[in-house]
Each structure stands twice: as C-alpha cells, then as structure tokens.
Design an enzyme around this catalytic site. Structure first.
Site, mmCIF file in Angstrom:
data_model
loop_
_atom_site.group_PDB
_atom_site.id
_atom_site.type_symbol
_atom_site.label_atom_id
_atom_site.label_comp_id
_atom_site.label_asym_id
_atom_site.label_seq_id
_atom_site.Cartn_x
_atom_site.Cartn_y
_atom_site.Cartn_z
ATOM 1 N N HIS A 109 0.842 -1.201 0.000
ATOM 2 C CA HIS A 109 0.000 0.000 0.000
ATOM 3 C C HIS A 109 0.876 1.249 0.000
ATOM 4 C CE1 HIS A 109 -2.931 2.833 2.223
ATOM 5 N NE2 HIS A 109 -3.155 2.902 0.931
ATOM 6 N N HIS A 150 -2.189 0.875 8.073
ATOM 7 C CA HIS A 150 -3.611 0.959 7.701
ATOM 8 C C HIS A 150 -4.257 -0.421 7.726
ATOM 9 C CE1 HIS A 150 -1.226 4.050 5.486
ATOM 10 N NE2 HIS A 150 -2.035 4.823 6.161
HETATM 11 S S1 FES Z 1 1.048 1.034 4.315
HETATM 12 FE FE1 FES Z 1 0.296 -0.941 4.798
HETATM 13 S S2 FES Z 1 -1.830 -0.751 4.770
HETATM 14 FE FE2 FES Z 1 -1.105 1.231 4.269
#
Ligand code: FES
Length: 182
Positions: free
Chosen positions: A113, A132
């Site tokens: 992500h 997140h």
């Molecule tokens: S950086 Fe891992 S869920 Fe956003």
C-alpha cells in the site's frame, strides 16, 4: 434493476420491515467478503514461482534448513540491502513453499500500500501492516485478505542447496521500485 430501484421501493423488491438502507449495504459487504474467502486459491492471479530464478537475481543463503523450526521467523534482505524480507516456517503447507511440508516461505516486508513494514502475527497466521491494517496471507502467496493494499506482498523464491535455504528471486514488484533489480 439497480440497487436504487430496490431501495426506493417501487413495489418489485422490498426490504424486510425494520431493515434500513445501511444494514442492507453492510449485508452486501459481508456477503461479498464471505464469497471471496470461499473462493479456491486458484481463482486469484498466480505468480509463477519457478520463472523467477535466474533472471538477474542474486542467490543468497538465508539459513540452514535444519535450523528452521516450525514458527521460525528469520529477517534478511533481498535482493539487496535496501529490501527487508522475512522468512517464515508456517505450521501448514504454503503456495510456493519449500522444505518440510512445503511450509517455508519468504516475503518482502514492505507493504504494497504505502511501504510500511509488515510483521508476522503468529496467532492469526497473517502478515499485518500496522499503518492501515492490511493483512496478507503467507500461506497463499501473500495475497491480501483485507485492507488498503491492491497487490499481494512480493514473494521471495526459495530453494534448498546443500542443506541451506537460499533466496533466488522475487515474484511481484517490491514497494517503491520500478524494477526489483537495481
Ligand atoms: S502502508 Fe500498509 S496498509 Fe497502508
């Protein structure tokens, strides 16, 4: 027919009394998750592990096979010092796994992500990102189970030579890179 048609109650499909629009949407979401979880592993895009080795990737020794007990976590870097990775020996077979019961796997620990480090939560058999809360399944080629990421965790291809587990390639693009090999 659209969901709006249903919800506006034009006499064709009505919700049970006492069930509001939000609840219907929640049910839909839960049903979607449940049906996704029930899909066989082959329903998802597969990354061909055998094709990764020998494409410019270095071969590095990670640990002697005999020293990797069930539940082991071994941190290393691959394919270079800027790329942290984690080798796991699971208590179950894994896609792309090697060794006893095909239970040894390794992944880049940079979340796909936004690049935060993931950690292994043994009680859930999941790699979790604390930023997140994306959750990746190490037994299923790093596919995301829930969360914000859109790609599986890059899986490190492993082999065994002379009793030593080695890293030999990567399936998937490591976070923040245009190519895995610099
Ligand atoms: S950086 Fe891992 S869920 Fe956003």
């Amino acid at each position: 027919m659209t969901g709006r048609d249903d919800d506006e109650g034009h006499g064709q499909q009505r919700r049970p009394s006492g069930v509001d629009r939000r609840t219907v949407l929640q049910w839909g979401g839960i049903a979607g998750l449940a049906s996704t979880a029930a899909l066989p592993a082959t329903s998802f895009a597969q990354r061909p592990m055998p094709e990764m080795a020998g494409k410019g990737y270095p071969v590095i020794e990670v640990a002697p096979l005999a020293e990797i007990a069930v539940g082991s976590e071994i941190a290393f870097h691959y394919p270079d010092d800027d790329s942290p990775a984690l080798l796991l020996r699971l208590d179950r077979p894994a896609e792309g796994g090697i060794g006893p019961g095909e239970s040894i796997v390794a992944y880049s620990v940079l979340c796909t992500h936004k690049g935060c480090p993931v950690t292994f939560k043994k009680s859930h058999n999941m790699l979790l990102c604390g930023c997140h809360w994306s959750s990746f399944d190490p037994a299923k080629a790093g596919r995301m189970v829930i969360g914000q990421a859109s790609e599986p965790l890059p899986q490190i291809a492993l082999d065994v030579s002379g009793g030593v587990v080695r890293a030999v390639g990567v399936a998937g693009l490591i976070y923040g890179r245009h190519t895995n090999i610099r």
